[in-house]
Design a protein around this motif. Structure first.
Motif, PDB file in Angstrom:
ATOM      1  N   GLY A   1     -10.128   5.301  -1.338  1.00 30.69           N
ATOM      2  CA  GLY A   1      -9.196   4.618  -2.397  1.00 30.69           C
ATOM      3  C   GLY A   1      -8.199   4.125  -1.631  1.00 30.69           C
ATOM      4  O   GLY A   1      -7.455   4.834  -0.843  1.00 30.69           O
ATOM      5  N   PHE A   2      -7.666   3.109  -2.186  1.00 25.89           N
ATOM      6  CA  PHE A   2      -6.427   2.448  -1.663  1.00 25.89           C
ATOM      7  C   PHE A   2      -5.781   2.194  -3.156  1.00 25.89           C
ATOM      8  O   PHE A   2      -5.993   1.740  -4.049  1.00 25.89           O
ATOM      9  CB  PHE A   2      -6.860   0.866  -1.374  1.00 25.89           C
ATOM     10  N   ILE A   3      -4.449   2.753  -2.915  1.00 34.37           N
ATOM     11  CA  ILE A   3      -3.412   2.930  -4.058  1.00 34.37           C
ATOM     12  C   ILE A   3      -2.440   2.276  -3.711  1.00 34.37           C
ATOM     13  O   ILE A   3      -1.485   2.314  -2.595  1.00 34.37           O
ATOM     14  CB  ILE A   3      -3.016   4.536  -4.348  1.00 34.37           C
ATOM     15  N   PHE A   4      -1.944   1.216  -4.547  1.00 37.71           N
ATOM     16  CA  PHE A   4      -1.004   0.053  -4.318  1.00 37.71           C
ATOM     17  C   PHE A   4       0.226   0.258  -5.171  1.00 37.71           C
ATOM     18  O   PHE A   4      -0.069   0.829  -6.369  1.00 37.71           O
ATOM     19  CB  PHE A   4      -1.487  -1.387  -4.585  1.00 37.71           C
ATOM     20  N   ASP A   5       1.329  -0.117  -4.859  1.00 39.84           N
ATOM     21  CA  ASP A   5       2.568  -0.058  -5.784  1.00 39.84           C
ATOM     22  C   ASP A   5       2.181  -1.023  -6.721  1.00 39.84           C
ATOM     23  O   ASP A   5       2.497  -2.272  -6.500  1.00 39.84           O
ATOM     24  CB  ASP A   5       3.697  -0.298  -4.798  1.00 39.84           C
ATOM     25  N   GLY A   6       2.480  -0.691  -8.102  1.00 37.10           N
ATOM     26  CA  GLY A   6       2.476  -1.623  -9.201  1.00 37.10           C
ATOM     27  C   GLY A   6       3.824  -1.985  -9.584  1.00 37.10           C
ATOM     28  O   GLY A   6       4.130  -2.944 -10.354  1.00 37.10           O
ATOM     29  N   GLY A   7       4.784  -1.292  -9.173  1.00 39.09           N
ATOM     30  CA  GLY A   7       6.210  -1.283  -9.650  1.00 39.09           C
ATOM     31  C   GLY A   7       6.597  -0.496 -11.036  1.00 39.09           C
ATOM     32  O   GLY A   7       6.013   0.392 -11.226  1.00 39.09           O
ATOM     33  N   VAL A   8       7.598  -1.101 -11.633  1.00 34.31           N
ATOM     34  CA  VAL A   8       8.322  -0.462 -12.693  1.00 34.31           C
ATOM     35  C   VAL A   8       7.775  -1.438 -14.105  1.00 34.31           C
ATOM     36  O   VAL A   8       7.701  -2.577 -13.984  1.00 34.31           O
ATOM     37  CB  VAL A   8       9.522  -0.489 -12.824  1.00 34.31           C
ATOM     38  N   LEU A   9       7.143  -0.585 -15.099  1.00 37.70           N
ATOM     39  CA  LEU A   9       6.976  -1.100 -16.204  1.00 37.70           C
ATOM     40  C   LEU A   9       7.970  -1.001 -17.167  1.00 37.70           C
ATOM     41  O   LEU A   9       8.589   0.139 -17.667  1.00 37.70           O
ATOM     42  CB  LEU A   9       5.580  -0.414 -16.926  1.00 37.70           C
ATOM     43  N   THR A  10       8.383  -2.126 -17.896  1.00 35.14           N
ATOM     44  CA  THR A  10       9.678  -1.890 -18.833  1.00 35.14           C
ATOM     45  C   THR A  10       9.090  -1.726 -20.196  1.00 35.14           C
ATOM     46  O   THR A  10       8.100  -1.341 -20.480  1.00 35.14           O
ATOM     47  CB  THR A  10      10.282  -3.410 -19.173  1.00 35.14           C
ATOM     48  N   PRO A  11       9.925  -1.249 -21.244  1.00 34.91           N
ATOM     49  CA  PRO A  11       9.370  -0.842 -22.378  1.00 34.91           C
ATOM     50  C   PRO A  11       8.476  -1.855 -23.019  1.00 34.91           C
ATOM     51  O   PRO A  11       7.551  -1.349 -23.755  1.00 34.91           O
ATOM     52  CB  PRO A  11      10.715  -0.389 -23.147  1.00 34.91           C
TER      53      PRO A  11
ATOM     54  N   LEU B   1       0.689  -1.136  -0.090  1.00 35.60           N
ATOM     55  CA  LEU B   1       0.085  -0.071  -0.157  1.00 35.60           C
ATOM     56  C   LEU B   1       0.819   1.348   0.071  1.00 35.60           C
ATOM     57  O   LEU B   1       1.787   1.357   0.892  1.00 35.60           O
ATOM     58  CB  LEU B   1      -0.974  -0.037   1.279  1.00 35.60           C
ATOM     59  N   LEU B   2       0.695   2.241  -1.038  1.00 32.85           N
ATOM     60  CA  LEU B   2       1.209   3.351  -1.018  1.00 32.85           C
ATOM     61  C   LEU B   2       0.404   4.644  -0.254  1.00 32.85           C
ATOM     62  O   LEU B   2       1.171   5.277   0.167  1.00 32.85           O
ATOM     63  CB  LEU B   2       1.709   3.744  -2.440  1.00 32.85           C
ATOM     64  N   GLY B   3      -0.895   4.459  -0.546  1.00 34.36           N
ATOM     65  CA  GLY B   3      -1.721   5.383   0.213  1.00 34.36           C
ATOM     66  C   GLY B   3      -3.222   5.092   0.237  1.00 34.36           C
ATOM     67  O   GLY B   3      -3.517   4.356  -0.478  1.00 34.36           O
ATOM     68  N   THR B   4      -3.837   6.127   1.017  1.00 33.42           N
ATOM     69  CA  THR B   4      -5.149   5.883   0.925  1.00 33.42           C
ATOM     70  C   THR B   4      -5.630   7.163   0.772  1.00 33.42           C
ATOM     71  O   THR B   4      -5.190   8.384   1.104  1.00 33.42           O
ATOM     72  CB  THR B   4      -5.579   5.282   2.458  1.00 33.42           C
ATOM     73  N   HIS B   5      -6.883   7.243   0.020  1.00 33.23           N
ATOM     74  CA  HIS B   5      -7.388   8.587  -0.439  1.00 33.23           C
ATOM     75  C   HIS B   5      -8.824   8.692  -0.029  1.00 33.23           C
ATOM     76  O   HIS B   5      -9.624   7.877  -0.380  1.00 33.23           O
ATOM     77  CB  HIS B   5      -7.265   8.711  -1.890  1.00 33.23           C
ATOM     78  N   PHE B   6      -9.315   9.804   0.831  1.00 28.93           N
ATOM     79  CA  PHE B   6     -10.465   9.902   1.056  1.00 28.93           C
ATOM     80  C   PHE B   6     -10.991  11.102   0.167  1.00 28.93           C
ATOM     81  O   PHE B   6     -10.497  12.369   0.248  1.00 28.93           O
ATOM     82  CB  PHE B   6     -10.575  10.378   2.460  1.00 28.93           C
ATOM     83  N   ILE B   7     -12.248  11.058  -0.283  1.00 30.60           N
ATOM     84  CA  ILE B   7     -13.112  12.186  -0.953  1.00 30.60           C
ATOM     85  C   ILE B   7     -14.361  12.446  -0.336  1.00 30.60           C
ATOM     86  O   ILE B   7     -15.015  11.452  -0.269  1.00 30.60           O
ATOM     87  CB  ILE B   7     -13.077  11.866  -2.437  1.00 30.60           C
ATOM     88  N   GLY B   8     -14.369  13.553  -0.035  1.00 29.82           N
ATOM     89  CA  GLY B   8     -15.800  14.022   0.834  1.00 29.82           C
ATOM     90  C   GLY B   8     -16.879  13.810  -0.195  1.00 29.82           C
ATOM     91  O   GLY B   8     -16.789  13.902  -1.367  1.00 29.82           O
ATOM     92  N   ASP B   9     -18.153  13.673   0.424  1.00 27.70           N
ATOM     93  CA  ASP B   9     -19.359  13.729  -0.314  1.00 27.70           C
ATOM     94  C   ASP B   9     -19.430  14.763  -1.209  1.00 27.70           C
ATOM     95  O   ASP B   9     -19.145  15.892  -0.993  1.00 27.70           O
ATOM     96  CB  ASP B   9     -20.442  13.590   0.558  1.00 27.70           C
ATOM     97  N   GLN B  10     -19.705  14.492  -2.654  1.00 26.61           N
ATOM     98  CA  GLN B  10     -19.809  15.506  -3.832  1.00 26.61           C
ATOM     99  C   GLN B  10     -21.074  15.778  -4.114  1.00 26.61           C
ATOM    100  O   GLN B  10     -21.239  16.314  -5.232  1.00 26.61           O
ATOM    101  CB  GLN B  10     -18.832  14.936  -4.923  1.00 26.61           C
ATOM    102  N   GLY B  11     -22.192  15.496  -3.154  1.00 34.75           N
ATOM    103  CA  GLY B  11     -23.493  16.032  -3.624  1.00 34.75           C
ATOM    104  C   GLY B  11     -24.174  14.997  -4.608  1.00 34.75           C
ATOM    105  O   GLY B  11     -23.536  13.912  -4.807  1.00 34.75           O
TER     106      GLY B  11
END
Length: 166
Positions: free
Chosen positions: A99-109, A80-90
């Motif tokens: 949101g849960f943002i996970f590390d996907g690593g490095v993509l090669t060419p 886990l790299l981070g958690t994201h909270f977005i308040g109610d947008q009406g």
């Protein structure tokens, strides 16, 4: 004074509503963040991911959505790299989002060349420096990208909070 306990279904009905999403954060071999251009949203750039389906964990969601959106069959371990909270947008989105943002690593060419997008969801992908992304994104969304990138580089996690409309 005795506590009065509500049955679980009644208690849950009193709690704030929230939806959850999960995604994978990738960079290329030069450390430039990888993002997809959504064909259906106001804020076009996003990471491979999406909303959780019933019965899924955040990790399962991130891996499934990444495969559906890019063709990448991610086999790494959850970090886990981070958690994201977005308040109610009406009316636009009448619930909180987590949101849960996970590390996907490095993509090669070669991996980047093999990305296959669903044209109903995404029109293109791009890898760019943070300075280049900053010119393409709204300030709030770019701030989230910068925080996640920083957490990845430092080996830490971050909590990011966005208000309605960011």
């Amino acid at each position: 004074m005795a506590n009065t306990w509500l049955p679980p279904a009644e208690y849950i009905a009193t709690l704030p509503r929230a939806t959850a999403y999960a995604c994978l954060y990738f960079t290329d071999t030069d450390g430039r963040p990888f993002q997809l251009r959504a064909s259906y949203r106001t804020e076009p750039w996003q990471w491979p991911g999406g909303n959780m389906d019933p019965g899924e964990t955040p990790w399962q969601t991130a891996v499934r959505e990444c495969h559906e959106e890019t063709g990448i069959a991610f086999r790494g371990r959850p970090r886990l790299l981070g958690t994201h909270f977005i308040g109610d947008q009406g009316e636009e989105w009448p619930a909180n989002r987590i949101g849960f943002i996970f590390d996907g690593g490095v993509l090669t060419p070669d991996q980047l060349d093999a990305v296959v997008l669903d044209p109903d969801e995404h029109s293109e992908f791009s890898v760019r420096t943070l300075a280049e992304w900053e010119r393409e994104m709204t300030p709030g969304t770019f701030a989230r990208l910068a925080e996640i990138d920083r957490a990845r580089r430092l080996g830490t996690t971050v909590y990011v909070e966005s208000g309605a409309g960011t």
